[in-house]
Design a protein around this motif. Structure first.
Motif, short mmCIF file in Angstrom:
data_model
loop_
_atom_site.label_atom_id
_atom_site.label_comp_id
_atom_site.label_asym_id
_atom_site.label_seq_id
_atom_site.Cartn_x
_atom_site.Cartn_y
_atom_site.Cartn_z
N PRO A 113 0.79 -1.23 0.00
CA PRO A 113 0.00 0.00 0.00
C PRO A 113 0.82 1.28 0.00
O PRO A 113 0.40 2.28 -0.58
CB PRO A 113 -0.83 -0.10 1.29
N ASP A 114 1.99 1.26 0.63
CA ASP A 114 2.78 2.49 0.72
C ASP A 114 3.77 2.66 -0.43
O ASP A 114 4.63 3.55 -0.40
CB ASP A 114 3.53 2.53 2.05
N THR A 115 3.63 1.87 -1.48
CA THR A 115 4.50 1.98 -2.65
C THR A 115 4.22 3.29 -3.38
O THR A 115 3.07 3.63 -3.60
CB THR A 115 4.27 0.79 -3.60
N PRO A 116 5.27 4.03 -3.78
CA PRO A 116 5.05 5.25 -4.55
C PRO A 116 4.29 4.95 -5.84
O PRO A 116 4.45 3.89 -6.45
CB PRO A 116 6.47 5.75 -4.86
N GLN A 117 3.46 5.88 -6.26
CA GLN A 117 2.55 5.65 -7.38
C GLN A 117 3.28 5.23 -8.65
O GLN A 117 2.85 4.29 -9.33
CB GLN A 117 1.71 6.89 -7.65
N ASP A 118 4.37 5.89 -9.00
CA ASP A 118 5.05 5.54 -10.25
C ASP A 118 5.59 4.12 -10.21
O ASP A 118 5.48 3.36 -11.18
CB ASP A 118 6.15 6.55 -10.59
N THR A 119 6.14 3.70 -9.08
CA THR A 119 6.65 2.34 -8.93
C THR A 119 5.51 1.34 -8.98
O THR A 119 5.59 0.30 -9.65
CB THR A 119 7.43 2.20 -7.61
N ALA A 120 4.42 1.63 -8.27
CA ALA A 120 3.26 0.74 -8.25
C ALA A 120 2.68 0.56 -9.65
O ALA A 120 2.34 -0.56 -10.04
CB ALA A 120 2.20 1.27 -7.29
N GLU A 121 2.56 1.64 -10.38
CA GLU A 121 2.00 1.55 -11.73
C GLU A 121 2.89 0.70 -12.64
O GLU A 121 2.38 -0.07 -13.46
CB GLU A 121 1.79 2.94 -12.31
N GLN A 122 4.21 0.80 -12.49
CA GLN A 122 5.12 -0.03 -13.28
C GLN A 122 4.97 -1.51 -12.92
O GLN A 122 4.93 -2.37 -13.81
CB GLN A 122 6.56 0.41 -13.06
N LEU A 123 4.87 -1.81 -11.64
CA LEU A 123 4.69 -3.19 -11.21
C LEU A 123 3.37 -3.76 -11.71
O LEU A 123 3.31 -4.90 -12.17
CB LEU A 123 4.74 -3.29 -9.68
N MET A 124 2.32 -2.97 -11.63
CA MET A 124 1.02 -3.43 -12.07
C MET A 124 0.99 -3.67 -13.58
O MET A 124 0.43 -4.65 -14.06
CB MET A 124 -0.06 -2.45 -11.63
N ALA A 125 1.62 -2.78 -14.34
CA ALA A 125 1.67 -2.94 -15.79
C ALA A 125 2.48 -4.20 -16.15
O ALA A 125 2.08 -4.97 -17.04
CB ALA A 125 2.28 -1.71 -16.43
N ALA A 126 3.59 -4.43 -15.47
CA ALA A 126 4.41 -5.61 -15.74
C ALA A 126 3.65 -6.89 -15.40
O ALA A 126 3.72 -7.88 -16.14
CB ALA A 126 5.72 -5.54 -14.96
N ALA A 127 2.91 -6.90 -14.31
CA ALA A 127 2.15 -8.07 -13.91
C ALA A 127 1.04 -8.37 -14.91
O ALA A 127 0.70 -9.52 -15.16
CB ALA A 127 1.57 -7.88 -12.52
#
Length: 132
Positions: A113-127
């Motif tokens: 939950p505390d992941t910065p937005q840009d990092t989270a969006e990259q992880l979600m796109a990769a998944a």
């Protein structure tokens, strides 16, 4: 085993979920979920409500015991009982496993939950494309 009745959902930001496209081949990760907190009793109903109908009724959810605080053995979500399990496996600390009887199993990457937005969006796109 404890049963917990889930209160009605309170307004929250949109569900942050990214799913891999459906194919006949199994995926190691079927998508990513970025919850707003580690309160599983608040977050799980939103997740389950946002899943594709083709996945059917999710009857079992396994979360990592080291990542999520204590959970009850089952809870009522969308008028259906969902069994909750805590895994102690260290191999997948940031995943959640969803089980639907006679339909299948889906494993989602859980973006903290505390992941910065840009990092989270990259992880979600990769998944979503199987790149995690």
């Amino acid at each position: 085993m404890t049963a917990v009745l889930q209160p009605p959902l309170t307004p929250h930001p949109l569900l942050r979920l990214s799913l891999a496209p459906h194919s006949g081949l199994p995926h190691h990760i079927d998508g990513a979920w970025w919850p707003h907190s580690y309160d599983l009793l608040a977050e799980l109903p939103r997740l389950l409500a946002g899943l594709p109908r083709t996945w059917g009724h999710i009857a079992g959810v396994t979360v990592n015991g080291a990542t999520w605080p204590a959970t009850p053995g089952r809870m009522l979500v969308l008028d259906q009982v969902v069994r909750l399990r805590r895994s102690t496996a260290t191999s997948a600390p940031h995943t959640v496993c969803l089980l639907a009887p006679n339909r299948g199993r889906w494993d989602l990457l859980v973006v903290p939950p505390d992941t910065p937005q840009d990092t989270a969006e990259q992880l979600m796109a990769a998944a979503a494309v199987g790149g995690v």
